[in-house]
Scaffold this motif. Structure first.
Motif, PDB file in Angstrom:
ATOM      1  N   SER A 112      25.557  19.208 112.931  1.00 19.27           N
ATOM      2  CA  SER A 112      24.553  19.759 113.462  1.00 19.27           C
ATOM      3  C   SER A 112      25.048  20.716 114.923  1.00 19.27           C
ATOM      4  N   SER A 113      26.206  20.808 114.608  1.00 17.78           N
ATOM      5  CA  SER A 113      26.876  21.758 116.021  1.00 17.78           C
ATOM      6  C   SER A 113      26.418  23.060 116.124  1.00 17.78           C
ATOM      7  N   TRP A 114      26.043  23.835 115.113  1.00 20.79           N
ATOM      8  CA  TRP A 114      25.590  25.205 114.855  1.00 20.79           C
ATOM      9  C   TRP A 114      24.219  25.217 115.261  1.00 20.79           C
ATOM     10  N   ARG A 115      23.482  24.210 114.964  1.00 24.06           N
ATOM     11  CA  ARG A 115      22.031  24.005 115.209  1.00 24.06           C
ATOM     12  C   ARG A 115      21.867  24.082 116.574  1.00 24.06           C
ATOM     13  N   ASP A 116      22.743  22.988 117.085  1.00 27.09           N
ATOM     14  CA  ASP A 116      22.539  22.544 118.609  1.00 27.09           C
ATOM     15  C   ASP A 116      22.881  23.774 119.555  1.00 27.09           C
ATOM     16  N   GLU A 117      24.185  24.581 119.157  1.00 33.46           N
ATOM     17  CA  GLU A 117      24.332  25.656 119.880  1.00 33.46           C
ATOM     18  C   GLU A 117      23.354  26.719 119.826  1.00 33.46           C
ATOM     19  N   SER A 118      22.804  27.096 118.652  1.00 35.70           N
ATOM     20  CA  SER A 118      21.441  27.978 118.497  1.00 35.70           C
ATOM     21  C   SER A 118      20.332  27.633 119.336  1.00 35.70           C
ATOM     22  N   ALA A 119      20.299  26.229 119.346  1.00 37.58           N
ATOM     23  CA  ALA A 119      18.939  25.599 120.351  1.00 37.58           C
ATOM     24  C   ALA A 119      18.909  26.010 121.627  1.00 37.58           C
ATOM     25  N   GLY A 120      20.352  25.873 122.193  1.00 37.50           N
ATOM     26  CA  GLY A 120      20.715  26.168 123.646  1.00 37.50           C
ATOM     27  C   GLY A 120      20.539  27.521 124.047  1.00 37.50           C
ATOM     28  N   LEU A 121      20.993  28.499 122.999  1.00 38.46           N
ATOM     29  CA  LEU A 121      20.642  29.909 123.391  1.00 38.46           C
ATOM     30  C   LEU A 121      19.140  30.140 123.195  1.00 38.46           C
ATOM     31  N   LEU A 122      18.546  29.674 122.269  1.00 37.95           N
ATOM     32  CA  LEU A 122      16.977  29.906 122.427  1.00 37.95           C
ATOM     33  C   LEU A 122      16.366  29.259 123.590  1.00 37.95           C
ATOM     34  N   GLY A 123      16.729  28.101 123.907  1.00 35.45           N
ATOM     35  CA  GLY A 123      16.297  27.589 125.344  1.00 35.45           C
ATOM     36  C   GLY A 123      16.393  28.434 126.531  1.00 35.45           C
ATOM     37  N   LYS A 124      17.479  29.042 126.604  1.00 33.56           N
ATOM     38  CA  LYS A 124      17.767  29.893 127.531  1.00 33.56           C
ATOM     39  C   LYS A 124      16.916  31.085 127.530  1.00 33.56           C
ATOM     40  N   ALA A 125      16.449  31.667 126.479  1.00 34.55           N
ATOM     41  CA  ALA A 125      15.762  32.777 126.262  1.00 34.55           C
ATOM     42  C   ALA A 125      14.250  32.366 126.689  1.00 34.55           C
ATOM     43  N   GLY A 146      15.023  20.643 112.927  1.00 39.81           N
ATOM     44  CA  GLY A 146      15.287  19.246 113.602  1.00 39.81           C
ATOM     45  C   GLY A 146      13.800  18.705 113.919  1.00 39.81           C
ATOM     46  N   THR A 147      13.706  17.372 114.297  1.00 40.81           N
ATOM     47  CA  THR A 147      12.513  16.773 114.681  1.00 40.81           C
ATOM     48  C   THR A 147      12.381  17.042 116.169  1.00 40.81           C
ATOM     49  N   VAL A 148      11.133  16.787 116.697  1.00 34.96           N
ATOM     50  CA  VAL A 148      10.774  17.016 118.269  1.00 34.96           C
ATOM     51  C   VAL A 148      11.438  15.712 119.119  1.00 34.96           C
ATOM     52  N   ASP A 149      11.925  14.728 117.937  1.00 32.25           N
ATOM     53  CA  ASP A 149      12.769  13.437 118.451  1.00 32.25           C
ATOM     54  C   ASP A 149      14.149  13.805 119.016  1.00 32.25           C
ATOM     55  N   ASP A 150      14.740  14.630 117.891  1.00 35.71           N
ATOM     56  CA  ASP A 150      16.259  15.164 117.850  1.00 35.71           C
ATOM     57  C   ASP A 150      16.680  15.731 119.446  1.00 35.71           C
ATOM     58  N   ARG A 151      17.656  14.926 119.887  1.00 33.99           N
ATOM     59  CA  ARG A 151      18.158  15.478 121.249  1.00 33.99           C
ATOM     60  C   ARG A 151      18.863  16.817 121.212  1.00 33.99           C
ATOM     61  N   GLY A 152      19.153  17.017 119.872  1.00 37.69           N
ATOM     62  CA  GLY A 152      19.754  18.607 119.712  1.00 37.69           C
ATOM     63  C   GLY A 152      18.782  19.679 120.084  1.00 37.69           C
ATOM     64  N   LEU A 153      17.521  19.421 120.010  1.00 37.47           N
ATOM     65  CA  LEU A 153      16.417  20.331 120.510  1.00 37.47           C
ATOM     66  C   LEU A 153      15.812  20.241 121.743  1.00 37.47           C
ATOM     67  N   ALA A 154      16.477  19.383 122.670  1.00 39.18           N
ATOM     68  CA  ALA A 154      16.157  19.065 123.933  1.00 39.18           C
ATOM     69  C   ALA A 154      16.209  20.416 124.676  1.00 39.18           C
ATOM     70  N   PRO A 155      16.943  21.341 124.427  1.00 38.57           N
ATOM     71  CA  PRO A 155      16.848  22.587 125.327  1.00 38.57           C
ATOM     72  C   PRO A 155      15.430  23.185 125.032  1.00 38.57           C
ATOM     73  N   THR A 198      12.407  21.216 123.683  1.00 38.60           N
ATOM     74  CA  THR A 198      11.321  20.199 124.007  1.00 38.60           C
ATOM     75  C   THR A 198      11.493  19.802 125.313  1.00 38.60           C
ATOM     76  N   SER A 199      12.500  20.093 126.365  1.00 41.33           N
ATOM     77  CA  SER A 199      12.314  19.612 127.778  1.00 41.33           C
ATOM     78  C   SER A 199      11.553  20.991 128.298  1.00 41.33           C
ATOM     79  N   ARG A 200      11.299  22.187 127.666  1.00 44.03           N
ATOM     80  CA  ARG A 200      10.539  23.084 128.452  1.00 44.03           C
ATOM     81  C   ARG A 200       9.192  23.500 127.733  1.00 44.03           C
ATOM     82  N   MET A 201       8.853  22.774 126.794  1.00 42.62           N
ATOM     83  CA  MET A 201       7.632  23.125 125.838  1.00 42.62           C
ATOM     84  C   MET A 201       7.104  21.865 125.384  1.00 42.62           C
ATOM     85  N   ASN A 202       5.747  22.207 125.182  1.00 38.53           N
ATOM     86  CA  ASN A 202       4.768  21.203 124.834  1.00 38.53           C
ATOM     87  C   ASN A 202       4.821  21.005 123.097  1.00 38.53           C
TER      88      ASN A 202
END
Length: 295
Positions: free
Chosen positions: A198-211, A228-237, A239-243
């Motif tokens: 999931s490395s690419w997914r996690d990197e992409s989620a980080g870029l989207l979170g910054k945007a 990814g699911t809302v429980d997956d820490r890979g989407l933390a960038p 889920t930490s910012r959004m409901n």
């Protein structure tokens, strides 16, 4: 005890080797099946001790996911209805898919894996009810409300060298004011013998979170196949910012036997009241629809 500990402290499961933590979190609600099996064994053995011990994992599961099972609020005050769907680039029935989505009468429809000539079919079928639409790369948004300020959002991981455009941002002018809407399709993940790739997914989620963090409009909606699911820490960038949704599991993938919701609706300065799936289309994903209350 182990089942309860895994659910309660899933964030403590290491992700360094094979993204095992993310793999557990992707299917975390299914730990409930383990509880069912243990309950059957406890009843078979007529063990009062085992039944009492089961109260612990049952309480943990109810704490994590019980609210999603509660009845949704009665249809009433809400500002937007949205639909999110990965239509699949192999979909042989784009017209039927578009009609299924429009039948839910949403205000916004976000689509991923848009490819010619199917893109023209979606545009033509949705045009009567959705006169405003924008497309960037393989993602698009159809709207009943005017759209302005559309631009691509760069969420491309560094390891991808070929042309790749899977993110957009636009302003939707609703009766309650302007809101920023992001549509995104994060890279796929793969379950392998070595774990979760999931490395690419996690990197992409980080870029989207910054945007999203840099977005100047107060109210933001994110619609997309986030793999990814809302429980997956890979989407933390994100889920930490959004409901995320207050009610509903809405497992959307795979369509033949849905096991996880990887198609997401998230919001900032707004509430995602309830999320549910729609009827299957020609895609390997199920569409999801959600009711949004603006604050």
């Amino acid at each position: 005890m182990l089942t309860a500990a895994l659910m309660a402290f899933h964030a403590a499961v290491p992700n360094s080797a094979g993204h095992v933590g993310s793999l557990l979190e992707a299917f975390l609600p299914w730990c409930g099946l383990v509880i069912v099996v243990l309950l059957a064994l406890a009843l078979l053995r007529r063990s009062v001790t085992a039944l009492v011990a089961l109260l612990l994992p049952m309480a943990v599961w109810a704490h994590l996911f019980g609210r999603l099972l509660l009845p949704g609020t009665e249809p009433g005050p809400h500002d937007l209805v949205v639909v999110q769907h990965n239509v699949s680039d192999e979909n042989t029935d784009p017209v039927g898919t578009a009609r299924t989505l429009a039948a839910a009468e949403p205000d916004l429809i976000a689509l991923e894996e848009l490819v010619p000539p199917a893109l023209a079919e979606y545009a033509r079928t949705l045009a009567p009810k959705y006169p405003h639409h924008v497309v960037q790369g393989t993602v698009g948004l159809w709207s009943k409300h005017p759209l302005t300020g559309t631009r691509p959002v760069d969420i491309k991981p560094r390891g991808i060298t070929e042309p790749w455009s899977r993110g957009l941002r636009t302003t939707v002018h609703t009766q309650r004011g302007a809101i920023a809407v992001y549509v995104a399709h994060l890279p796929s993940v793969r379950v392998r013998a070595s774990g979760l790739a999931s490395s690419w997914r996690d990197e992409s989620a980080g870029l989207l979170g910054k945007a999203v963090a840099a977005e100047q409009l107060k109210t933001v909606l994110l619609l997309g196949d986030l793999n990814g699911t809302v429980d997956d820490r890979g989407l933390a960038p994100l889920t930490s910012r959004m409901n995320t949704a207050e009610r509903g599991f809405a497992f959307s993938f795979p369509a033949a036997f849905p096991m996880a919701r990887i198609d997401q609706v998230m919001a900032r300065s707004a509430t995602v009241r309830q999320i549910r799936t729609l009827s299957s289309t020609g895609s390997d994903h199920l569409p999801v629809t959600a009711r949004i209350t603006l604050t």
